[in-house]
Design a protein around this motif. Structure first.
Motif, short mmCIF file in Angstrom:
data_model
loop_
_atom_site.label_atom_id
_atom_site.label_comp_id
_atom_site.label_asym_id
_atom_site.label_seq_id
_atom_site.Cartn_x
_atom_site.Cartn_y
_atom_site.Cartn_z
N ASN A 175 0.83 -1.21 0.00
CA ASN A 175 0.00 0.00 0.00
C ASN A 175 0.86 1.26 0.00
O ASN A 175 0.54 2.25 -0.67
CB ASN A 175 -0.94 0.00 1.20
N TYR A 176 1.95 1.22 0.76
CA TYR A 176 2.84 2.39 0.79
C TYR A 176 3.45 2.62 -0.59
O TYR A 176 3.49 3.76 -1.08
CB TYR A 176 3.95 2.19 1.82
N LEU A 177 3.95 1.56 -1.22
CA LEU A 177 4.60 1.71 -2.52
C LEU A 177 3.61 2.16 -3.60
O LEU A 177 3.98 2.90 -4.52
CB LEU A 177 5.26 0.39 -2.92
N ILE A 178 2.36 1.72 -3.47
CA ILE A 178 1.32 2.20 -4.39
C ILE A 178 1.09 3.70 -4.18
O ILE A 178 1.03 4.48 -5.13
CB ILE A 178 0.00 1.43 -4.19
N SER A 179 0.98 4.10 -2.92
CA SER A 179 0.69 5.51 -2.60
C SER A 179 1.82 6.44 -3.05
O SER A 179 1.58 7.61 -3.36
CB SER A 179 0.45 5.67 -1.09
N GLU A 180 3.04 5.91 -3.06
CA GLU A 180 4.20 6.71 -3.49
C GLU A 180 4.52 6.55 -4.97
O GLU A 180 5.54 7.05 -5.45
CB GLU A 180 5.43 6.31 -2.66
N SER A 181 3.63 5.84 -5.67
CA SER A 181 3.80 5.59 -7.12
C SER A 181 5.11 4.86 -7.43
O SER A 181 5.70 5.05 -8.51
CB SER A 181 3.74 6.91 -7.90
N LYS A 182 5.54 4.02 -6.51
CA LYS A 182 6.74 3.21 -6.72
C LYS A 182 6.42 1.94 -7.51
O LYS A 182 7.32 1.34 -8.10
CB LYS A 182 7.37 2.83 -5.38
N ILE A 183 5.16 1.50 -7.46
CA ILE A 183 4.71 0.33 -8.21
C ILE A 183 3.38 0.65 -8.87
O ILE A 183 2.67 1.57 -8.44
CB ILE A 183 4.57 -0.93 -7.33
N LYS A 184 3.06 -0.12 -9.89
CA LYS A 184 1.76 0.03 -10.53
C LYS A 184 0.68 -0.57 -9.64
O LYS A 184 0.89 -1.59 -9.00
CB LYS A 184 1.76 -0.68 -11.89
N SER A 185 -0.46 0.06 -9.59
CA SER A 185 -1.57 -0.44 -8.78
C SER A 185 -1.98 -1.83 -9.29
O SER A 185 -2.33 -1.98 -10.46
CB SER A 185 -2.75 0.51 -8.85
N PRO A 186 -1.93 -2.84 -8.43
CA PRO A 186 -2.17 -4.22 -8.90
C PRO A 186 -3.64 -4.53 -9.13
O PRO A 186 -4.52 -4.03 -8.42
CB PRO A 186 -1.60 -5.06 -7.75
N ASP A 187 -3.91 -5.39 -10.12
CA ASP A 187 -5.26 -5.88 -10.38
C ASP A 187 -5.48 -7.26 -9.78
O ASP A 187 -6.61 -7.64 -9.47
CB ASP A 187 -5.52 -5.96 -11.89
N ILE A 188 -4.39 -8.00 -9.64
CA ILE A 188 -4.50 -9.40 -9.21
C ILE A 188 -3.15 -9.86 -8.64
O ILE A 188 -2.11 -9.27 -8.96
CB ILE A 188 -4.93 -10.31 -10.38
N ILE A 189 -3.20 -10.87 -7.79
CA ILE A 189 -1.98 -11.44 -7.22
C ILE A 189 -1.80 -12.87 -7.70
O ILE A 189 -2.77 -13.63 -7.81
CB ILE A 189 -2.02 -11.39 -5.67
N ALA A 190 -0.56 -13.22 -8.02
CA ALA A 190 -0.18 -14.60 -8.32
C ALA A 190 0.95 -14.98 -7.37
O ALA A 190 1.46 -14.13 -6.64
CB ALA A 190 0.24 -14.74 -9.77
N TYR A 191 1.35 -16.22 -7.40
CA TYR A 191 2.40 -16.67 -6.48
C TYR A 191 3.24 -17.76 -7.14
O TYR A 191 2.81 -18.39 -8.12
CB TYR A 191 1.78 -17.19 -5.17
N ILE A 192 4.43 -17.96 -6.60
CA ILE A 192 5.31 -19.02 -7.08
C ILE A 192 4.94 -20.31 -6.35
O ILE A 192 5.11 -20.40 -5.13
CB ILE A 192 6.80 -18.69 -6.83
N PRO A 193 4.44 -21.32 -7.06
CA PRO A 193 4.01 -22.56 -6.40
C PRO A 193 5.19 -23.46 -6.04
O PRO A 193 6.29 -23.32 -6.58
CB PRO A 193 3.12 -23.22 -7.45
N SER A 194 4.94 -24.38 -5.12
CA SER A 194 5.96 -25.33 -4.68
C SER A 194 5.33 -26.70 -4.50
O SER A 194 4.21 -26.83 -4.02
CB SER A 194 6.55 -24.87 -3.34
#
Length: 239
Positions: free
Chosen positions: A111-130
């Motif tokens: 949330n902080y990085l979004i608010s500071e425009s350090k990252i693009k606002s995400p639409d969805i989350i994925a993950y690395i499976p194991s």
């Protein structure tokens, strides 16, 4: 000073009369509350002071050839076994799950990085499976997505139980190890099409897992962007 004078054979060694030993004074160990707050904030949230401290630099080349699809600069929450990193190692190797505190801290960071425009606002989350720990990162990613009020998907699939990346001795082996290990889940691909994706893993070292999986998601899955996030950085240098 008296000790040093004696060691140097000074014929007239004497006390300085100014130091703590001479004055029999004990220095104060009290720390101003404001400094304590700043120190605690730096340990938990160093990225608020300098985001480069926690940055995962994207790999842009393979064997001196430019990649067609490149991840966004990513971020890790902690250094392994330091501060919050102790919770990461404890969760992975002892408890078998990552604590709610790590979920909360990851959400705060995103949330902080979004608010500071350090990252693009995400639409969805994925993950690395194991295959070794199928629910460890998956459950964490779904909890983070729930807190962010965005969906999480199982778009990546681990196809074979390959050796851990830390056992690979060079960059070429690490890349090849990832390329043969992961595929995209056909039934989930449409969920990331034209979406800004946050890709979560527990550890980052060489960065090849994020690089290759991000490439698959953007090239074959047509994701708009992929931003890696890891709970802990295990590297000694660049990630």
């Amino acid at each position: 000073m008296e000790f040093i004078s004696k060691q140097l054979n000074d014929p007239k060694p004497k006390k300085c009369g100014k130091c703590m030993n001479c004055k029999k004074e004990i220095p104060s160990i009290e720390v101003e509350e404001d400094n304590l707050v700043k120190a605690k904030n730096f340990l938990l949230h160093p990225y608020t002071i300098n985001s480069d401290i926690n940055k995962i630099k994207p790999r842009k080349k393979v064997n001196n050839h430019n990649l067609d699809y490149i991840n966004e600069p990513g971020f890790f929450l902690s250094k392994y076994n330091v501060g919050l990193g102790t919770l990461v190692s404890d969760g992975k190797y002892k408890k078998g799950f990552f604590s709610d505190e790590l979920v909360e801290q990851m959400v705060i960071m995103i949330n902080y990085l979004i608010s500071e425009s350090k990252i693009k606002s995400p639409d969805i989350i994925a993950y690395i499976p194991s295959l070794r720990r199928p629910y460890l990162v998956r459950d964490f990613a779904y909890k983070v997505a729930h807190k962010l009020n965005i969906p999480c998907c199982d778009v990546l699939k681990k196809s074979i139980n390959s050796p851990e990346q830390k056992t690979m001795h060079n960059s070429c082996l690490q890349r090849a190890n990832v390329e043969k290990s992961f595929t995209l889940n056909e039934s989930e691909i449409d969920k990331i099409k034209e979406k800004n994706v946050i890709l979560i893993d527990d550890m980052v070292d060489s960065g090849w897992t994020f690089t290759v999986c991000g490439y698959f998601m953007m090239s074959y899955g047509q994701a708009r962007s992929v931003t890696p996030f890891a709970l802990a950085d295990t590297s000694n240098g660049d990630s």
